[in-house]
Design an enzyme around this catalytic site. Structure first.
Site, mmCIF file in Angstrom:
data_model
loop_
_atom_site.group_PDB
_atom_site.id
_atom_site.type_symbol
_atom_site.label_atom_id
_atom_site.label_comp_id
_atom_site.label_asym_id
_atom_site.label_seq_id
_atom_site.Cartn_x
_atom_site.Cartn_y
_atom_site.Cartn_z
ATOM 1 N N CYS A 9 -12.808 53.068 -22.690
ATOM 2 C CA CYS A 9 -12.740 54.445 -23.146
ATOM 3 C C CYS A 9 -12.478 54.499 -24.632
ATOM 4 O O CYS A 9 -12.504 53.482 -25.313
ATOM 5 C CB CYS A 9 -11.607 55.151 -22.414
ATOM 6 S SG CYS A 9 -11.675 54.911 -20.628
ATOM 7 N N GLY A 35 -17.464 56.796 -23.862
ATOM 8 C CA GLY A 35 -17.214 57.411 -22.568
ATOM 9 C C GLY A 35 -17.763 58.807 -22.519
ATOM 10 O O GLY A 35 -17.504 59.607 -23.418
ATOM 11 N N ASN A 110 -6.873 52.963 -23.593
ATOM 12 C CA ASN A 110 -8.145 52.286 -23.392
ATOM 13 C C ASN A 110 -7.794 50.856 -23.013
ATOM 14 O O ASN A 110 -6.991 50.237 -23.698
ATOM 15 C CB ASN A 110 -8.928 52.344 -24.713
ATOM 16 C CG ASN A 110 -10.154 51.440 -24.742
ATOM 17 O OD1 ASN A 110 -10.504 50.899 -25.773
ATOM 18 N ND2 ASN A 110 -10.805 51.261 -23.605
ATOM 19 N N GLY A 111 -8.383 50.371 -21.937
ATOM 20 C CA GLY A 111 -8.094 48.994 -21.528
ATOM 21 C C GLY A 111 -7.698 48.937 -20.065
ATOM 22 O O GLY A 111 -7.715 49.938 -19.364
ATOM 23 N N TYR A 251 -21.725 45.085 -28.172
ATOM 24 C CA TYR A 251 -22.344 46.221 -27.500
ATOM 25 C C TYR A 251 -21.646 47.560 -27.708
ATOM 26 O O TYR A 251 -22.287 48.563 -27.992
ATOM 27 C CB TYR A 251 -22.434 45.923 -25.994
ATOM 28 C CG TYR A 251 -22.823 47.108 -25.170
ATOM 29 C CD1 TYR A 251 -24.112 47.619 -25.218
ATOM 30 C CD2 TYR A 251 -21.885 47.763 -24.373
ATOM 31 C CE1 TYR A 251 -24.468 48.734 -24.478
ATOM 32 C CE2 TYR A 251 -22.236 48.882 -23.626
ATOM 33 C CZ TYR A 251 -23.521 49.361 -23.687
ATOM 34 O OH TYR A 251 -23.866 50.464 -22.976
HETATM 35 P P1 AMP Z 1 -28.869 45.256 -17.330
HETATM 36 O O1 AMP Z 1 -30.039 46.146 -17.197
HETATM 37 O O2 AMP Z 1 -27.904 45.425 -16.164
HETATM 38 O O3 AMP Z 1 -29.204 43.822 -17.587
HETATM 39 O O4 AMP Z 1 -28.032 45.781 -18.572
HETATM 40 C C1 AMP Z 1 -28.347 45.349 -19.863
HETATM 41 C C2 AMP Z 1 -28.141 46.489 -20.838
HETATM 42 O O5 AMP Z 1 -26.893 47.158 -20.604
HETATM 43 C C3 AMP Z 1 -28.116 45.937 -22.237
HETATM 44 O O6 AMP Z 1 -29.257 46.430 -22.883
HETATM 45 C C4 AMP Z 1 -26.842 46.485 -22.858
HETATM 46 O O7 AMP Z 1 -27.155 47.252 -23.998
HETATM 47 C C5 AMP Z 1 -26.172 47.319 -21.817
HETATM 48 N N1 AMP Z 1 -24.784 46.893 -21.509
HETATM 49 C C6 AMP Z 1 -24.171 45.734 -21.784
HETATM 50 N N2 AMP Z 1 -22.896 45.719 -21.334
HETATM 51 C C7 AMP Z 1 -22.687 46.910 -20.743
HETATM 52 C C8 AMP Z 1 -21.572 47.524 -20.092
HETATM 53 N N3 AMP Z 1 -20.418 46.889 -19.945
HETATM 54 N N4 AMP Z 1 -21.714 48.777 -19.607
HETATM 55 C C9 AMP Z 1 -22.879 49.426 -19.735
HETATM 56 N N5 AMP Z 1 -23.978 48.903 -20.339
HETATM 57 C C10 AMP Z 1 -23.900 47.663 -20.841
#
Ligand code: AMP
Ligand code: SF4
Length: 458
Positions: A9, A35, A110-111, A251
């Site tokens: 968050c 978020g 957050n955490g 990310y």
């Molecule tokens: P996936 O389609 O499940 O392989 O998700 C990959 C994509 O999700 C990447 O393009 C990232 O930008 C994004 N991503 C990476 N980590 C997270 C996360 N913890 N929560 C949501 N999206 C994520």
């Protein structure tokens, strides 16, 4: 087991500035990427009572009607909540307000705490009834046990020292705001000056957006107390680490934020350069996956001397409701979110840079879309190492079974997504690119900076 309570968050607070709640609303808007499920603001006005407004939805939806306090507050804290499947009720939206004999206080964090279950058991043997082992309830109950008047750094320190895991926490009392970071330094939190008062928040982009100056990070294991008397620092733990979450750089955070002195865009761009050195590739163009792959793509393109092209366009207006927690909805979500530029890609060899592969859904869809658009070769390059382990510190990287790289080699993942080649940056490459010695890399390496208590890896 992987707890259903994920808190990836954003928090923001203002102390000692007229119209504090309105400034928090602006700060939270700059943290909206952290978020989108719900948000709230707690503020204390001239009568020093703490009041609260919160709801489900974006800042513009919950606070679209104007400043909650009518411009009367001088201190306020706020929170934006990331939604995961389950637990999406308004009761889970922060801040939380606690009313105790020694005065009202509000918390926003957050955490994720790893020993929340153990602390909840200990609290119940001491007679505190908890409805859940949610982090917020544990924080509130532990602070509620403090004896010796209003909350102070001296009282909060021993409580925070018992809490293991990740937290960047803001506490608002009737006459002070506390900004606290866990002793591992897992989640970011910065403080700065604003006029004659102060601000604190998850990312520097939000602090600068409201006009803050003299911005610095709260240190791991530090409590910063802000009151009418100014800012005081207390180190509550003699054990500290520098284990900032690598995924914040990779990310989560906005590219215009600086985390512990390193700009997020610069970090990602260096990762792109390092990735080219580790896994070069001949191609006609480099394409970044919007948004978090764009900086890495710039670095890869510069290092490779291959032109950077805008081969994928993001549809900024796709409703959030299209991006749902089911696999089928996610598949639709990728197609709705991104479109290839066919005339640019047709017949070309493309290197596609993305920040991570979690379940593999995005990459697989992307590769299919680029092939349909006529790409001759598709080479995926990823600016994070393969995600193999769950996160227990508040990032929604769930059970190992869902992680495509957990039990598969890079070649197998490459076959699954249908690319001509695939490479991930190495852990060393990531650390060197960021010029950092300490970072939490647990979701890549399985080496967790904390004890895991009753959490299991599967
Ligand atoms: P996936 O389609 O499940 O392989 O998700 C990959 C994509 O999700 C990447 O393009 C990232 O930008 C994004 N991503 C990476 N980590 C997270 C996360 N913890 N929560 C949501 N999206 C994520
Ligand atoms: Fe960040 Fe991964 Fe560590 Fe979780 S395990 S805090 S996502 S680096």
């Amino acid at each position: 087991m992987f707890s259903s309570i994920h808190e990836e968050c954003g928090v923001f607070g203002v102390f000692g500035v007229e119209g504090a709640a309105g400034i928090v609303r602006t700060g939270l808007a700059y943290l909206q990427h952290r978020g989108q499920e719900g948000c709230g603001i707690a503020w204390s006005g001239r009568d020093w009572s703490v009041r609260l407004q919160k709801g489900l939805g974006l800042i513009s939806e919950v606070f679209g009607g104007g400043v909650p306090d009518g411009g009367d507050s001088v201190c306020a804290i706020g929170h934006v909540r990331y939604g995961t499947s389950g637990g999406g009720e308004v009761e889970n939206v922060q801040p939380f307000v606690f009313r105790r004999r020694f005065g009202d206080y509000a918390t926003a964090h957050n955490g994720n705490i790893v020993n929340a279950g153990e602390l909840a058991n200990a609290l119940s043997t001491r007679g505190s009834l908890l409805h859940s082992s949610s982090d917020s309830e544990v924080f509130g109950a532990l602070f509620g046990e403090c004896r010796g008047g209003a909350l102070s750094s001296r009282l909060l320190g021993p409580v925070l020292n018992q809490i293991d895991g990740a937290f960047s926490l803001l506490v608002l009392t009737r006459d002070a705001m506390f900004a606290c970071r866990d002793k591992y330094g897992l989640r970011p939190l910065s403080v700065g000056r604003l006029g004659n008062g102060y601000v604190a928040g998850s990312e520097t982009c939000a602090l600068y957006a409201v006009g803050a100056r003299d911005v610095r990070d709260v240190r791991p294991g530090e409590i910063v107390r802000i009151s009418a008397g100014g800012m005081e620092s207390t180190q509550y733990s003699s054990f500290t680490q520098n284990a900032m979450c690598a995924m914040e750089y990779i990310y989560f955070a906005r590219p215009d934020s600086d985390i512990e002195g390193i700009n997020v865009h610069a970090f990602r761009k260096e990762c792109g350069r390092a990735l080219f050195r580790e896994s070069p590739c001949g191609a006609d163009m480099v394409i970044g996956v919007p948004d978090s792959g764009l900086s890495g793509a710039m670095g890869y393109s510069e290092a490779a001397g291959i032109p950077l092209e805008q081969g994928l366009i993001k549809n900024a207006y796709v409703a959030r409701t299209f991006i749902q927690p089911t696999q089928e909805m996610r598949m639709n979500g990728v197609r709705m979110k991104l479109s290839p530029v066919g005339s640019l890609i047709k017949g070309k060899r493309v290197v596609v840079i993305d920040d991570s592969i979690v379940r593999g859904t995005t990459s697989r869809q992307l590769v299919r879309m680029l092939r349909d658009a006529g790409a001759a070769e598709i080479h995926m390059r990823i600016t994070s190492p393969p995600l193999r382990y769950p996160c227990f510190y508040g990032v929604d990287i769930s059970s190992r079974n869902e992680l495509i790289s957990a039990h598969r080699s890079t070649e197998e993942v490459c076959r699954f997504i249908g690319a001509d080649s695939l490479a991930f940056i190495s852990e060393d490459g990531l650390l060197q690119a960021g010029r950092r010695s300490g970072l939490c890399l647990a979701c890549f390496s399985g080496k967790y900076p904390t004890d895991l208590y009753s959490h299991e890896l599967e």
